[in-house]
Design a protein around this motif. Structure first.
Motif, PDB file in Angstrom:
ATOM      1  N   GLY A 155     -30.111 -28.762  -6.059  1.00 50.87           N
ATOM      2  CA  GLY A 155     -29.615 -28.282  -7.345  1.00 50.87           C
ATOM      3  C   GLY A 155     -30.698 -27.804  -8.299  1.00 50.87           C
ATOM      4  O   GLY A 155     -30.588 -27.965  -9.515  1.00 50.87           O
ATOM      5  N   LEU A 156     -31.750 -27.193  -7.739  1.00 45.80           N
ATOM      6  CA  LEU A 156     -32.873 -26.741  -8.550  1.00 45.80           C
ATOM      7  C   LEU A 156     -32.881 -25.227  -8.710  1.00 45.80           C
ATOM      8  O   LEU A 156     -32.157 -24.511  -8.019  1.00 45.80           O
ATOM      9  N   LYS A 157     -33.718 -24.750  -9.605  1.00 40.36           N
ATOM     10  CA  LYS A 157     -33.985 -23.323  -9.718  1.00 40.36           C
ATOM     11  C   LYS A 157     -35.049 -22.951  -8.689  1.00 40.36           C
ATOM     12  O   LYS A 157     -35.845 -23.789  -8.264  1.00 40.36           O
ATOM     13  N   TYR A 158     -35.062 -21.686  -8.322  1.00 36.63           N
ATOM     14  CA  TYR A 158     -35.972 -21.258  -7.262  1.00 36.63           C
ATOM     15  C   TYR A 158     -37.428 -21.569  -7.565  1.00 36.63           C
ATOM     16  O   TYR A 158     -38.194 -21.937  -6.669  1.00 36.63           O
ATOM     17  N   ASP A 159     -37.842 -21.424  -8.818  1.00 39.93           N
ATOM     18  CA  ASP A 159     -39.257 -21.622  -9.131  1.00 39.93           C
ATOM     19  C   ASP A 159     -39.619 -23.080  -9.364  1.00 39.93           C
ATOM     20  O   ASP A 159     -40.729 -23.393  -9.780  1.00 39.93           O
ATOM     21  N   GLU A 160     -38.686 -23.983  -9.057  1.00 40.13           N
ATOM     22  CA  GLU A 160     -38.967 -25.412  -9.189  1.00 40.13           C
ATOM     23  C   GLU A 160     -39.274 -26.069  -7.843  1.00 40.13           C
ATOM     24  O   GLU A 160     -39.535 -27.274  -7.789  1.00 40.13           O
ATOM     25  N   ALA A 161     -39.235 -25.274  -6.769  1.00 41.03           N
ATOM     26  CA  ALA A 161     -39.454 -25.834  -5.432  1.00 41.03           C
ATOM     27  C   ALA A 161     -40.619 -25.140  -4.748  1.00 41.03           C
ATOM     28  O   ALA A 161     -40.776 -23.919  -4.841  1.00 41.03           O
ATOM     29  N   LEU A 162     -41.421 -25.913  -4.063  1.00 39.88           N
ATOM     30  CA  LEU A 162     -42.549 -25.399  -3.285  1.00 39.88           C
ATOM     31  C   LEU A 162     -42.244 -25.591  -1.807  1.00 39.88           C
ATOM     32  O   LEU A 162     -41.878 -26.692  -1.383  1.00 39.88           O
ATOM     33  N   PHE A 163     -42.403 -24.517  -1.022  1.00 45.09           N
ATOM     34  CA  PHE A 163     -42.227 -24.603   0.423  1.00 45.09           C
ATOM     35  C   PHE A 163     -43.578 -24.475   1.113  1.00 45.09           C
ATOM     36  O   PHE A 163     -44.419 -23.654   0.711  1.00 45.09           O
ATOM     37  N   ILE A 164     -43.771 -25.280   2.141  1.00 41.27           N
ATOM     38  CA  ILE A 164     -44.973 -25.223   2.971  1.00 41.27           C
ATOM     39  C   ILE A 164     -44.509 -24.997   4.397  1.00 41.27           C
ATOM     40  O   ILE A 164     -43.806 -25.835   4.968  1.00 41.27           O
TER      41      ILE A 164
END
Length: 232
Positions: A155-164
């Motif tokens: 339930g986050l905004k796109y710029d609140e998540a980091l993908f590795i």
């Protein structure tokens, strides 16, 4: 958990190729080359991080359509089982320390990948306390899964998540959505992922998990806050 970053709230970390060593690139390469394929960057790009049903069709087409997509998948997983006998899957160097750094920065953490949760439990079960519920997300039916993990699971905004991740296609999806991304491409000598990541515009590429340090996390956090993750 003390949150030390301003914008980022979640770190989603791929399992195979990031937390575990890469046991897919060598098998896909051998599967295709042994069956007469010319292994190219475009062929690799088309197959990696696809749902199993799609990957099976692409593998079958690549080797001339002599087998069904399901049969191609069965052959591939047979080859992979043989490969694992001499090249076993294992935790990648620095994997646990990476998870601890992410947690220390106040990030919620989740692992994802295309195999069933049993795969996660086998190798990362002892470190379950380093992940937030649900711990592991199988993305096989909705790969690459960036949108779904960020919005539907957390339930986050796109710029609140980091993908590795180790695959450029995931980076490309992250770019389309404006999601912060760190690329950790395979060091397999026939891999095109470093090249494909550069072509996809990935700005942060590391050759070791130790490089995903506090400084890099703060850089990504600042870029996310400024909206410059994918541009200077």
């Amino acid at each position: 958990m003390v949150h030390t970053l301003n914008r980022l709230r979640l770190a989603a970390v791929n399992i195979d190729g990031v937390l575990l060593n890469d046991t897919f690139s060598p098998v896909i390469h051998r599967f295709l080359v042994d069956r007469g394929c010319v292994y190219t960057a475009e062929l690799e790009r088309s197959i990696f991080s696809q749902p199993r049903a799609v990957a099976g069709r692409l593998l079958a087409e690549a080797i001339g359509g002599s087998v069904t997509p399901q049969a191609a998948l069965e052959l591939y997983f047979r080859d992979r089982a043989e490969y694992l006998e001499t090249h076993p899957a294992r935790l990648d160097e620095g994997a646990v320390e990476l998870l601890r750094r992410l947690r220390a920065a106040g990030l919620r953490t989740v692992c994802y990948g295309g195999l069933d949760k049993e795969h996660f439990d086998t190798f990362l079960g002892p470190y379950a306390d380093l992940f937030d519920d649900p711990g592991y997300i199988c993305t096989d039916t909705f790969r690459p899964g960036v949108h779904e993990i960020v919005t539907e699971y957390f339930g986050l905004k796109y710029d609140e998540a980091l993908f590795i991740d180790d695959v450029a296609n995931v980076g490309r999806a992250a770019r389309e959505l404006g999601v912060p991304f760190i690329g950790h491409p395979s060091d397999f000598r026939h891999s095109f992922q470093p090249q494909l990541m550069r072509e996809a515009g990935v700005r942060h590429i590391v050759d070791s998990l130790d490089a995903v340090d506090e400084e890099l996390l703060r850089t990504l956090d600042e870029e996310a806050a400024l909206g410059t993750v994918w541009r200077d």
